[in-house]
Design an enzyme around this catalytic site. Structure first.
Site, mmCIF file in Angstrom:
data_model
loop_
_atom_site.group_PDB
_atom_site.id
_atom_site.type_symbol
_atom_site.label_atom_id
_atom_site.label_comp_id
_atom_site.label_asym_id
_atom_site.label_seq_id
_atom_site.Cartn_x
_atom_site.Cartn_y
_atom_site.Cartn_z
ATOM 1 N N TYR A 61 65.891 43.191 -20.466
ATOM 2 C CA TYR A 61 65.007 43.192 -21.248
ATOM 3 C C TYR A 61 65.251 42.998 -22.626
ATOM 4 O O TYR A 61 64.028 43.030 -23.338
ATOM 5 C CB TYR A 61 64.481 45.026 -21.141
ATOM 6 C CG TYR A 61 64.031 45.382 -19.820
ATOM 7 C CD1 TYR A 61 63.835 44.700 -18.680
ATOM 8 C CD2 TYR A 61 64.019 46.646 -19.866
ATOM 9 C CE1 TYR A 61 63.654 45.355 -17.401
ATOM 10 C CE2 TYR A 61 63.555 47.368 -18.354
ATOM 11 C CZ TYR A 61 63.467 46.453 -17.235
ATOM 12 O OH TYR A 61 63.328 47.099 -16.154
ATOM 13 N N HIS A 80 70.862 45.624 -11.262
ATOM 14 C CA HIS A 80 69.388 45.184 -11.417
ATOM 15 C C HIS A 80 68.927 44.516 -10.178
ATOM 16 O O HIS A 80 67.915 45.294 -9.501
ATOM 17 C CB HIS A 80 69.240 44.628 -12.706
ATOM 18 C CG HIS A 80 67.752 44.774 -13.094
ATOM 19 N ND1 HIS A 80 67.411 44.519 -14.405
ATOM 20 C CD2 HIS A 80 66.455 45.086 -12.457
ATOM 21 C CE1 HIS A 80 66.313 44.578 -14.691
ATOM 22 N NE2 HIS A 80 65.552 44.921 -13.589
#
Length: 266
Positions: free
Chosen positions: A41, A99
């Site tokens: 992010y 992730h």
């Protein structure tokens, strides 16, 4: 061990420094105690600023982040996890996820490195994200550390019954990202009707349903209004009929999907 709150605050797409710091600070101010971010992010430093600026003690905040798919080799896991902790301003990351099981993911290397981080105290709990059931079973078998959480897309339009059952059987948390299906829940007649009955929004009903199912939604919001509205889902009490009606929806609609995704590789 820190409490794992029923509702978290997601930070996906909060890439602007001021917007991210303001949103996370506001979330903590109104009552969120679980903040979710990721190396991918590009905002861990901003989240760290908000954690430092907040009046809420860091010991009362559950902080989770995720390893980028390029950082899953053993050395990269160890190095970048420490970098993430530094950016977030924490001595120990409460929860570190893989992730995606893509690119540099190797069950032997990646999972052993996660165990090492727990042993060293850099990470308190291990998580996985976007794993197929077979990949999840393999990882649970290989990890020395008990799996704490599995994070996947989950909402009334994608109900993840198999993964929810696996979570219940294994004793780990199922964490729901995109928990309002990027507000596509607002276009579903069943959810709209239930929302009207509760004087709530379809988004709030979606979050309340996830919590009732035992999942932990992590909605992302930027505006103070949406941040508060999402948290208010904790106050909605769905009836058995409400839950049954939502359970009966056609629940096979993915928001996050691409050719290389694990579920497209079987």
């Amino acid at each position: 061990m820190k409490e794992f709150p029923q509702l978290g605050f997601g930070t996906y797409k909060l890439e602007d420094r001021d917007e991210c710091v303001e949103a996370v600070t506001k979330a903590l101010d109104v009552g969120y105690r679980h903040i979710d971010t990721a190396q991918m992010y590009d905002n861990e430093e901003f989240v760290g600023e908000a954690l430092a600026e907040s009046d809420v003690d860091i010991d009362d905040i559950f902080v989770a982040t995720k390893l980028d798919t390029d950082n899953l080799g053993s050395d990269d896991v160890l190095e970048t996890a420490r970098e993430s902790a530094e950016k977030l301003g924490v001595e120990t990351i409460d929860l570190l996820y893989v992730h995606w099981p893509l690119d540099s993911y190797d069950p032997d290397e990646t999972l052993a490195a996660l165990d090492e981080l727990v042993e060293e105290g850099v990470v308190a709990n291990v998580g996985l994200s976007n794993f197929r059931p077979d990949q999840l079973e393999e990882a649970i078998d290989r990890l020395d550390t008990p799996l704490f959480a599995h994070q996947v897309e989950m909402h009334p339009l994608l109900q993840q019954d198999e993964l929810l059952a696996m979570a219940e059987e294994d004793g780990h948390h199922l964490v729901a990202y995109s928990p309002i299906a990027r507000n596509e829940v607002a276009d579903n007649d069943t959810l709209v009707d239930i929302a009207e009955k509760h004087e709530a929004s379809p988004a709030q009903v979606s979050l309340a349903w996830l919590i009732e199912k035992g999942a932990t939604p992590i909605p992302k919001a930027a505006s103070p209004e949406h941040i508060r509205d999402n948290l208010a889902a904790l106050d909605i009490e769905l009836s058995d009929d409400d839950i049954a009606a939502i359970d009966a929806l056609d629940a096979h609609h993915r928001i996050v999907d691409f050719d290389e995704a694990p579920w497209n590789q079987v």
